[in-house]
Design a protein around this motif. Structure first.
Motif, short mmCIF file in Angstrom:
data_model
loop_
_atom_site.label_atom_id
_atom_site.label_comp_id
_atom_site.label_asym_id
_atom_site.label_seq_id
_atom_site.Cartn_x
_atom_site.Cartn_y
_atom_site.Cartn_z
N ASP A 61 -8.69 -9.52 77.17
CA ASP A 61 -8.36 -10.86 76.66
C ASP A 61 -9.13 -11.94 77.41
O ASP A 61 -9.63 -12.89 76.81
CB ASP A 61 -6.86 -11.12 76.77
N ALA A 99 -12.06 -11.55 78.97
CA ALA A 99 -13.47 -11.46 78.55
C ALA A 99 -13.66 -12.05 77.16
O ALA A 99 -14.65 -12.75 76.90
CB ALA A 99 -13.93 -10.01 78.59
N GLN A 100 -12.72 -11.80 76.27
CA GLN A 100 -12.81 -12.33 74.91
C GLN A 100 -12.75 -13.86 74.95
O GLN A 100 -13.51 -14.53 74.25
CB GLN A 100 -11.66 -11.76 74.09
N LYS A 101 -11.87 -14.41 75.76
CA LYS A 101 -11.75 -15.86 75.88
C LYS A 101 -13.04 -16.46 76.43
O LYS A 101 -13.55 -17.47 75.93
CB LYS A 101 -10.57 -16.21 76.80
N THR A 102 -13.60 -15.81 77.46
CA THR A 102 -14.85 -16.29 78.06
C THR A 102 -15.98 -16.25 77.04
O THR A 102 -16.77 -17.20 76.94
CB THR A 102 -15.21 -15.43 79.29
N LEU A 103 -16.05 -15.16 76.28
CA LEU A 103 -17.11 -15.05 75.26
C LEU A 103 -16.96 -16.12 74.19
O LEU A 103 -17.96 -16.70 73.74
CB LEU A 103 -17.08 -13.67 74.61
N ARG A 104 -15.74 -16.41 73.79
CA ARG A 104 -15.54 -17.46 72.78
C ARG A 104 -15.94 -18.83 73.32
O ARG A 104 -16.53 -19.64 72.59
CB ARG A 104 -14.09 -17.46 72.33
N GLU A 105 -15.62 -19.10 74.59
CA GLU A 105 -16.02 -20.37 75.19
C GLU A 105 -17.54 -20.48 75.24
O GLU A 105 -18.12 -21.53 74.92
CB GLU A 105 -15.43 -20.50 76.59
N GLU A 106 -18.20 -19.40 75.65
CA GLU A 106 -19.66 -19.41 75.73
C GLU A 106 -20.28 -19.55 74.34
O GLU A 106 -21.28 -20.24 74.17
CB GLU A 106 -20.18 -18.14 76.41
N GLN A 107 -19.67 -18.91 73.35
CA GLN A 107 -20.17 -19.04 71.98
C GLN A 107 -20.05 -20.48 71.51
O GLN A 107 -20.95 -21.00 70.86
CB GLN A 107 -19.40 -18.11 71.05
N LYS A 156 -20.07 -23.16 73.41
CA LYS A 156 -21.10 -23.93 74.11
C LYS A 156 -22.48 -23.71 73.47
O LYS A 156 -23.24 -24.67 73.28
CB LYS A 156 -21.16 -23.53 75.58
N ASN A 190 -23.14 -22.76 70.38
CA ASN A 190 -23.17 -23.38 69.06
C ASN A 190 -23.35 -24.89 69.17
O ASN A 190 -24.08 -25.49 68.38
CB ASN A 190 -21.90 -23.05 68.28
#
Length: 145
Positions: A71, A73-81, A83, A85
């Motif tokens: 969870d 890692a998924q949150k971090t990936l969504r935040e980076e995505q 940024k 975008n």
């Protein structure tokens, strides 16, 4: 009352047969050994049950730990995505603004050149008849990037 499908009559018959076969002097010793064997089987069954419970608890703990890490890692990936975008949208906007500015800059000198060239030509003279355009060649198209 039935125990393992055995009623009172069957149980009484088994005890009488056991008394006849084993004899009254060995019956208490045999009952003790049977009781001890049953106790040992219960102890083994309890140990197996506890071992399974421990393993299931360990697996459940590992699952919760892995789920938490997943969870995060998924949150971090969504935040980076998000940024990335946002940065991509900014770059796209900057590119479109630069493209529009370049188009205007290229169009403005071309219009002024045509106006200057049209003002200096004698009346009725076309682009093919201009000096430097020998052989009736068409004018070169403007360079656009």
């Amino acid at each position: 009352m039935e125990f393992l499908g055995i009623g009172y009559q069957e149980l009484l018959l088994i005890l009488v047969l056991l008394l006849v076969v084993v004899g009254p002097e060995r019956l208490p010793q045999m009952a003790y050994q049977i009781g001890r064997a049953v106790r040992q089987m219960q102890m083994y069954a309890r140990a197996v049950r506890d071992e399974f419970r421990d393993e299931i608890d360990y697996l459940d703990e590992q699952y919760r730990t892995m789920r938490g890490e997943l969870d995060l890692a998924q949150k971090t990936l969504r935040e980076e995505q998000a940024k990335l975008n946002q940065g991509l949208a900014e770059l796209d906007a900057n590119f479109r603004a630069a493209e529009a500015e370049a188009s205007q800059a290229l169009a403005a000198p071309q219009v002024s050149e045509q106006a200057a060239a049209g003002a200096g030509e004698p009346a009725g003279q076309t682009a093919e008849a201009r000096p430097g355009n020998a052989g009736g060649e068409a004018p070169a198209p403007p360079l656009v990037f």
